[in-house]
Design a protein around this motif. Structure first.
Motif, mmCIF file in Angstrom:
data_model
loop_
_atom_site.group_PDB
_atom_site.id
_atom_site.type_symbol
_atom_site.label_atom_id
_atom_site.label_comp_id
_atom_site.label_asym_id
_atom_site.label_seq_id
_atom_site.Cartn_x
_atom_site.Cartn_y
_atom_site.Cartn_z
ATOM 1 N N ARG A 162 0.769 -0.675 0.260
ATOM 2 C CA ARG A 162 0.145 0.197 0.395
ATOM 3 C C ARG A 162 1.105 1.261 -0.339
ATOM 4 O O ARG A 162 2.036 1.363 0.874
ATOM 5 C CB ARG A 162 -0.880 0.251 1.292
ATOM 6 C CG ARG A 162 -1.853 -1.456 1.496
ATOM 7 C CD ARG A 162 -2.935 -1.351 0.995
ATOM 8 N NE ARG A 162 -3.974 -1.796 1.060
ATOM 9 C CZ ARG A 162 -3.919 -3.332 0.560
ATOM 10 N NH1 ARG A 162 -2.944 -3.545 -0.078
ATOM 11 N NH2 ARG A 162 -4.565 -4.224 1.095
ATOM 12 N N ALA A 163 0.725 2.470 -1.316
ATOM 13 C CA ALA A 163 1.501 2.775 -0.607
ATOM 14 C C ALA A 163 0.524 4.739 -0.831
ATOM 15 O O ALA A 163 -0.046 4.661 -0.528
ATOM 16 C CB ALA A 163 2.460 3.397 -2.031
ATOM 17 N N SER A 164 1.367 5.599 -0.246
ATOM 18 C CA SER A 164 1.142 7.215 -0.748
ATOM 19 C C SER A 164 2.886 7.603 -0.255
ATOM 20 O O SER A 164 3.269 7.099 -0.526
ATOM 21 C CB SER A 164 0.850 7.280 1.470
ATOM 22 O OG SER A 164 1.524 6.981 2.256
ATOM 23 N N ILE A 165 1.715 8.977 -1.122
ATOM 24 C CA ILE A 165 2.476 10.071 -0.873
ATOM 25 C C ILE A 165 3.138 11.211 -0.430
ATOM 26 O O ILE A 165 2.209 11.570 0.217
ATOM 27 C CB ILE A 165 2.272 10.691 -2.779
ATOM 28 C CG1 ILE A 165 1.740 9.217 -3.425
ATOM 29 C CG2 ILE A 165 2.923 11.424 -3.299
ATOM 30 C CD1 ILE A 165 2.420 8.583 -4.804
ATOM 31 N N SER A 166 4.341 11.366 -0.428
ATOM 32 C CA SER A 166 4.937 13.006 0.057
ATOM 33 C C SER A 166 5.080 13.911 -0.824
ATOM 34 O O SER A 166 5.543 13.681 -1.566
ATOM 35 C CB SER A 166 5.258 13.181 1.227
ATOM 36 O OG SER A 166 6.979 12.302 0.944
ATOM 37 N N THR A 167 5.889 14.860 -0.319
ATOM 38 C CA THR A 167 6.353 15.634 -0.999
ATOM 39 C C THR A 167 7.253 15.419 -2.009
ATOM 40 O O THR A 167 7.351 15.496 -3.222
ATOM 41 C CB THR A 167 6.719 16.961 -1.221
ATOM 42 O OG1 THR A 167 7.083 16.809 0.154
ATOM 43 C CG2 THR A 167 4.997 18.004 -0.557
ATOM 44 N N THR A 168 8.259 14.987 -1.600
ATOM 45 C CA THR A 168 9.494 13.598 -2.393
ATOM 46 C C THR A 168 9.904 12.699 -1.993
ATOM 47 O O THR A 168 10.459 11.844 -2.609
ATOM 48 C CB THR A 168 10.685 15.003 -1.577
ATOM 49 O OG1 THR A 168 10.810 14.724 -0.373
ATOM 50 C CG2 THR A 168 11.042 15.955 -1.178
#
Ligand code: HCR
Length: 426
Positions: A162-168
Motif C-alpha cells: 500500500r503506498a502513499s505520497i509525500s512531497t518528495t
C-alpha cells in the motif's frame, strides 16, 4: 536525465503522482522508468543465495538440539544464520534495478494467475525450486514458495503493498510475511517485511530506502530485530541496519539484553559484535553484499513456457519497453489487459471463479479445532507478540491497525498442488 523530452514527461509523471489515488499500478509512467519485468518475478530475490538459505539446516540436528547441553548455542547460531541469509536477500530485492537499469523502475503489474517458475541447481545442495504466482490482481498480491527437497527446507510467503505520497517520496508499507521451515530440525521462522520509501523522485533517479523494522522470530523463542535507516541516522550511510539477537521477545524490550548486535549496510559490509554494544574493537565481519554475487535462477526458454508464465505473456510489452516506444507499449499492454477483462467477465457470467494454482487462502480464525495450531503464524506471532491478522507486516498485537482489521486470511502454499502439477515445469 538525458533529454528535454525525458524531463517534461517526468514532470507530468510527478504531477500525476500528486493526484495519486492509492493504486501505484494505475500511474502512467514515462517509458524510461518502466521495467520490462513483472512484479511476480521479484519473489526470486529471496532465493539468490541458496547456500545461505539452507545453511541453518547444517547447524546441529533435531536430536542433538533437543537433548544437548549446548542447545542455546545451536539456537543462537541458527537465528544468526537466518539473519545473515535475510540480509543477503536485500541487495537483490531493493537495489538490483539500480544496478542493472540505472535506477528503480516501475515493474509490470502482474495479471491474475500469472506465474514465474525456475530453479537453482547445485551439485551439493541439490535443486532449489521457485514457484511464484499472482494470487490477486486487485489489490496486487504475489505468493511464492522456494523449496529444496534434498534438505527439507521450505520458504513460503506472500506480499502486497500500500503506498502513499509525500512531497518528495513515495512511502510503501508491505503486507504479508514469509515463513521459513527447516523440517529436519523441526524449527521454523517468521519473517516480517519492512516499510520502504522511494527517494530521488525530483531528480528523476528513484531508489529505494528501507525504514522501520523486520522481525525474525524463531520457534525456539530467539528473535532477531532488524532496524533499518537511511543516510544520517545510525551511521550517516545509506542502507544502514542494526540487527539485535535476543533470547526471546521479553528480553527484546531492553536493547541492553542483546546477545549479539550486527551493524552496517545491507547493500555493503556489516559486522557482528557480542552483546549490545557496537563500540567494542572485538567484532567479526558478518556479511559483505558486494563480495558475494547473487546466483540467478534458471528459467525455461520462452518457447517452452506456458501462456500463464510471465516472460512469455509479457514478451511483446517487454520488447516495446526495451525499444522505448510509448505507443507500442500502450498498444501491447492494452491488448493484454483487455484479454484479462474479458476473462473476468466470462467468469462472472458463468459464475466460475478463477482458481489459484499453487496457493490457497487460509482463514486462521476458521481452522478446524484439531488444526488450530497447524498454521505456523499462530505460534510464531504469539512468541513475537505480533498481530496474526492480515495487516501491515510487523504490526504489533493490540496496535490500532490490529484492532481495526478483522481479516485473519493469509495465503499459503499447497505442496500437493505442485506434486500433482502436470502442465507447468521448472
Ligand atoms: C514499491 C515497488 C513495488 C514493490 C517492490 C517489492 C516491495 C515487492 C516485493 C519484493 O519482495 C520486494 C520489493 C522490492 C521493490 O523494491 C519494491 C518496488 C520498488 C518500486 C516499486 C513501485 C511500484 C514503483 C513506483 C514507480 C517509481 C519507480 C517512480
Amino acid at each position: 536525465m538525458s533529454s528535454h523530452s525525458h524531463s517534461s514527461s517526468w514532470t507530468s509523471f510527478l504531477k500525476s503522482i500528486a493526484s495519486y489515488n492509492g493504486d501505484l499500478s494505475s500511474l502512467t509512467a514515462p517509458p524510461f522508468i518502466l521495467s520490462p519485468t513483472s512484479l511476480v518475478e521479484y519473489s526470486q530475490f529471496w532465493g539468490e543465495h541458496p547456500d545461505l538459505l539452507i545453511a541453518p539446516n547444517f547447524i546441529g540436528d533435531k536430536d542433538s538440539y533437543e537433548n544437548a547441553a549446548n542447545a542455546d548455542e545451536i539456537a543462537q547460531d541458527r537465528i544468526i544464520a537466518v539473519t545473515k541469509w535475510f540480509i543477503s536477500t536485500l541487495r537483490s530485492q531493493y537495489c538490483s534495478r539500480n544496478e542493472s537499469l540505472g535506477s528503480e523502475k516501475k515493474p509490470l503489474n502482474p495479471f491474475l494467475g500469472e506465474l514465474f517458475v525456475g530453479k537453482w541447481g547445485d551439485e551439493k545442495l541439490g535443486e532449489t525450486v521457485l514457484l511464484s504466482e499472482q494470487v490477486s490482481h486487485h489489490p496486487p498480491v504475489t505468493a511464492y514458495a522456494i523449496f529444496n527437497d534434498k534438505n527439507n527446507v521450505e520458504l513460503q510467503g506472500y506480499n502486497g503493498i500500500r503506498a502513499s505520497i509525500s512531497t518528495t517520496s513515495i512511502n510503501v508499507k508491505q503486507y504479508g510475511h514469509a515463513i521459513l521451515k527447516f523440517k529436519n530440525l523441526n524449527e521454523e521462522f517468521l519473517i516480517t517485511l519492512p516499510p520502504l520509501h522511494i527517494e530521488g523522485l525530483l531528480v528523476a533517479s528513484p531508489f529505494v530506502e528501507l525504514e522501520g523494522k523486520s522481525i525474525i522470530q524463531s520457534s525456539s523463542g530467539y528473535i532477531s530485530v532488524v532496524e533499518f535507516s537511511g543516510r544520517g541516522y545510525f551511521s550517516g550511510k545509506k542502507n544502514s541496519y542494526k540487527a539485535r539477537i535476543f533470547k526471546d521477545k521479553a528480553a527484546s524490550s531492553n536493547k541492553e539484553n542483546a546477545l549479539f548486535t550486527i551493524s552496517g549496510q545491507w547493500s555493503g559490509k556489516s559486522q557482528i559484535y557480542q552483546g549490545s554494544s557496537t563500540s567494542s574493537k572485538e567484532f567479526s565481519e558478518f556479511y559483505d553484499a558486494n563480495a558475494i554475487e547473487p546466483i540467478h535462477l534458471t528459467v525455461k526458454d520462452i518457447s517452452q513456457q506456458n501462456n500463464l508464465e510471465s516472460r512469455k505473456a509479457w514478451k511483446k510489452v517487454a520488447d516495446a519497453i526495451k525499444l522505448g516506444n510509448y505507443d507500442l507499449i500502450h498498444r501491447e499492454k492494452s491488448e493484454l489487459e483487455q484479454e484479462q477483462r474479458e476473462l473476468r467477465k466470462k467468469e462472472t457470467e458463468s459464475g466460475i471463479k478463477w482458481e489459484t494454482r499453487f496457493f490457497e487462502e487460509r482463514d486462521l480464525e476458521d481452522l478446524p479445532e484439531a488444526g488450530k495450531k497447524s498454521d505456523p503464524l499462530i505460534g510464531l506471532s504469539n512468541l513475537a507478540n505480533l498481530s496474526r491478522k492480515n495487516v501491515v507486516s510487523g504490526t504489533i498485537r493490540g496496535d490500532k491497525e490490529d484492532k481495526t482489521s478483522s481479516s485473519y486470511i493469509h495465503w499459503r502454499f499447497v505442496r500437493e498442488n505442485w506434486d500433482k502439477e502436470s502442465e507447468i515445469v521448472v
